[in-house]
Design a protein around this motif. Sequence first.
Motif, PDB file in Angstrom:
ATOM      1  N   ASP A  17       0.852  -1.185   0.000  1.00 53.62           N
ATOM      2  CA  ASP A  17       0.000   0.000   0.000  1.00 53.62           C
ATOM      3  C   ASP A  17       0.892   1.241   0.000  1.00 53.62           C
ATOM      4  N   PRO A  18       0.666   2.196  -0.919  1.00 53.98           N
ATOM      5  CA  PRO A  18       1.509   3.392  -0.950  1.00 53.98           C
ATOM      6  C   PRO A  18       1.424   4.231   0.314  1.00 53.98           C
ATOM      7  N   LYS A  19       0.426   4.000   1.159  1.00 51.96           N
ATOM      8  CA  LYS A  19       0.364   4.703   2.445  1.00 51.96           C
ATOM      9  C   LYS A  19       1.352   4.091   3.437  1.00 51.96           C
ATOM     10  N   VAL A  20       1.794   2.873   3.170  1.00 50.21           N
ATOM     11  CA  VAL A  20       2.743   2.184   4.050  1.00 50.21           C
ATOM     12  C   VAL A  20       4.174   2.491   3.614  1.00 50.21           C
ATOM     13  N   ILE A  21       4.464   2.296   2.322  1.00 49.89           N
ATOM     14  CA  ILE A  21       5.768   2.625   1.752  1.00 49.89           C
ATOM     15  C   ILE A  21       5.496   3.394   0.464  1.00 49.89           C
ATOM     16  N   SER A  22       6.024   4.595   0.356  1.00 48.03           N
ATOM     17  CA  SER A  22       5.789   5.413  -0.836  1.00 48.03           C
ATOM     18  C   SER A  22       6.461   4.783  -2.052  1.00 48.03           C
ATOM     19  N   ALA A  23       6.037   5.197  -3.228  1.00 41.25           N
ATOM     20  CA  ALA A  23       6.605   4.673  -4.475  1.00 41.25           C
ATOM     21  C   ALA A  23       8.107   4.961  -4.536  1.00 41.25           C
ATOM     22  N   GLY A  24       8.516   6.160  -4.115  1.00 45.23           N
ATOM     23  CA  GLY A  24       9.931   6.515  -4.136  1.00 45.23           C
ATOM     24  C   GLY A  24      10.756   5.670  -3.182  1.00 45.23           C
ATOM     25  N   ASP A  25      10.233   5.457  -1.969  1.00 47.16           N
ATOM     26  CA  ASP A  25      10.939   4.627  -0.989  1.00 47.16           C
ATOM     27  C   ASP A  25      11.003   3.182  -1.459  1.00 47.16           C
ATOM     28  N   PHE A  26       9.905   2.693  -2.040  1.00 42.49           N
ATOM     29  CA  PHE A  26       9.907   1.323  -2.556  1.00 42.49           C
ATOM     30  C   PHE A  26      10.987   1.166  -3.616  1.00 42.49           C
ATOM     31  N   LEU A  27      11.082   2.123  -4.526  1.00 51.99           N
ATOM     32  CA  LEU A  27      12.069   2.063  -5.600  1.00 51.99           C
ATOM     33  C   LEU A  27      13.488   2.079  -5.036  1.00 51.99           C
ATOM     34  N   ARG A  28      13.739   2.897  -4.029  1.00 51.03           N
ATOM     35  CA  ARG A  28      15.071   2.926  -3.405  1.00 51.03           C
ATOM     36  C   ARG A  28      15.424   1.571  -2.794  1.00 51.03           C
ATOM     37  N   ILE A  29      14.456   0.944  -2.115  1.00 52.31           N
ATOM     38  CA  ILE A  29      14.708  -0.365  -1.504  1.00 52.31           C
ATOM     39  C   ILE A  29      14.925  -1.416  -2.587  1.00 52.31           C
ATOM     40  N   GLU A  30      14.101  -1.379  -3.626  1.00 56.14           N
ATOM     41  CA  GLU A  30      14.237  -2.344  -4.723  1.00 56.14           C
ATOM     42  C   GLU A  30      15.598  -2.191  -5.411  1.00 56.14           C
ATOM     43  N   ASN A  31      16.040  -0.955  -5.631  1.00 58.18           N
ATOM     44  CA  ASN A  31      17.352  -0.724  -6.242  1.00 58.18           C
ATOM     45  C   ASN A  31      18.472  -1.238  -5.339  1.00 58.18           C
ATOM     46  N   ALA A  32      18.348  -1.030  -4.033  1.00 51.26           N
ATOM     47  CA  ALA A  32      19.349  -1.542  -3.093  1.00 51.26           C
ATOM     48  C   ALA A  32      19.374  -3.071  -3.111  1.00 51.26           C
ATOM     49  N   ALA A  33      18.202  -3.693  -3.195  1.00 49.53           N
ATOM     50  CA  ALA A  33      18.134  -5.158  -3.265  1.00 49.53           C
ATOM     51  C   ALA A  33      18.789  -5.669  -4.543  1.00 49.53           C
ATOM     52  N   THR A  34      18.588  -4.948  -5.629  1.00 44.45           N
ATOM     53  CA  THR A  34      19.214  -5.317  -6.896  1.00 44.45           C
ATOM     54  C   THR A  34      20.730  -5.180  -6.797  1.00 44.45           C
ATOM     55  N   LYS A  35      21.188  -4.154  -6.114  1.00 42.40           N
ATOM     56  CA  LYS A  35      22.620  -3.904  -5.943  1.00 42.40           C
ATOM     57  C   LYS A  35      23.313  -5.070  -5.248  1.00 42.40           C
ATOM     58  N   ILE A  36      22.660  -5.645  -4.233  1.00 37.55           N
ATOM     59  CA  ILE A  36      23.270  -6.763  -3.502  1.00 37.55           C
ATOM     60  C   ILE A  36      22.744  -8.120  -3.955  1.00 37.55           C
ATOM     61  N   LYS A  37      21.806  -8.111  -4.912  1.00 32.38           N
ATOM     62  CA  LYS A  37      21.260  -9.344  -5.507  1.00 32.38           C
ATOM     63  C   LYS A  37      20.580 -10.262  -4.500  1.00 32.38           C
ATOM     64  N   GLN A  38      19.862  -9.635  -3.543  1.00 32.54           N
ATOM     65  CA  GLN A  38      19.092 -10.427  -2.580  1.00 32.54           C
ATOM     66  C   GLN A  38      17.960  -9.579  -2.011  1.00 32.54           C
ATOM     67  N   PRO A  39      16.919 -10.225  -1.486  1.00 35.64           N
ATOM     68  CA  PRO A  39      15.773  -9.485  -0.948  1.00 35.64           C
ATOM     69  C   PRO A  39      16.130  -8.642   0.269  1.00 35.64           C
ATOM     70  N   ILE A  40      15.377  -7.571   0.430  1.00 35.47           N
ATOM     71  CA  ILE A  40      15.465  -6.725   1.616  1.00 35.47           C
ATOM     72  C   ILE A  40      14.074  -6.700   2.236  1.00 35.47           C
ATOM     73  N   THR A  41      13.997  -6.941   3.522  1.00 35.03           N
ATOM     74  CA  THR A  41      12.719  -7.008   4.217  1.00 35.03           C
ATOM     75  C   THR A  41      12.583  -5.812   5.157  1.00 35.03           C
ATOM     76  N   VAL A  42      11.462  -5.114   5.037  1.00 34.49           N
ATOM     77  CA  VAL A  42      11.149  -3.997   5.926  1.00 34.49           C
ATOM     78  C   VAL A  42      10.339  -4.561   7.087  1.00 34.49           C
ATOM     79  N   VAL A  43      10.723  -4.218   8.306  1.00 32.11           N
ATOM     80  CA  VAL A  43      10.030  -4.711   9.503  1.00 32.11           C
ATOM     81  C   VAL A  43       9.721  -3.527  10.413  1.00 32.11           C
ATOM     82  N   GLY A  44       9.140  -3.793  11.550  1.00 33.78           N
ATOM     83  CA  GLY A  44       8.863  -2.758  12.538  1.00 33.78           C
ATOM     84  C   GLY A  44       7.653  -1.923  12.196  1.00 33.78           C
ATOM     85  N   SER A  45       7.639  -0.685  12.666  1.00 34.53           N
ATOM     86  CA  SER A  45       6.464   0.178  12.496  1.00 34.53           C
ATOM     87  C   SER A  45       6.165   0.464  11.035  1.00 34.53           C
ATOM     88  N   ARG A  46       7.181   0.496  10.181  1.00 38.97           N
ATOM     89  CA  ARG A  46       6.952   0.725   8.742  1.00 38.97           C
ATOM     90  C   ARG A  46       6.152  -0.431   8.144  1.00 38.97           C
TER      91      ARG A  46
END
Length: 107
Positions: A17-46
Amino acid sequence: MAPILGAGPTKFGKWVDPKVISAGDFLRIENAATKIKQPITVVGSRARGEAKSFSDWDYVIEGLTHKEQKSLKNSLPGSKSLLDITPRNIDIFEKLDPTKPYITINP
């Protein structure tokens, strides 16, 4: 409690849901995951959708080397901006607790 938004091949607008993670933040996380070639999991209040403007970002990245962690801390949402002198609001953990809400973003 099961993950509130699912895990697996997450794509913006499908499971996150874009109210949980914005499109820009999602893209930054996805790019970081691509950089290290593995999934990144967001936890906690986010991941619970309860984050406030001052909330930090909590990530789970398994098997991350110290060098990769230093490199990623500047790529992920929550990192210090070059324009201001704000502290980093990032915590990176090595193990996922599947009983708590999480959002996995794949490369």
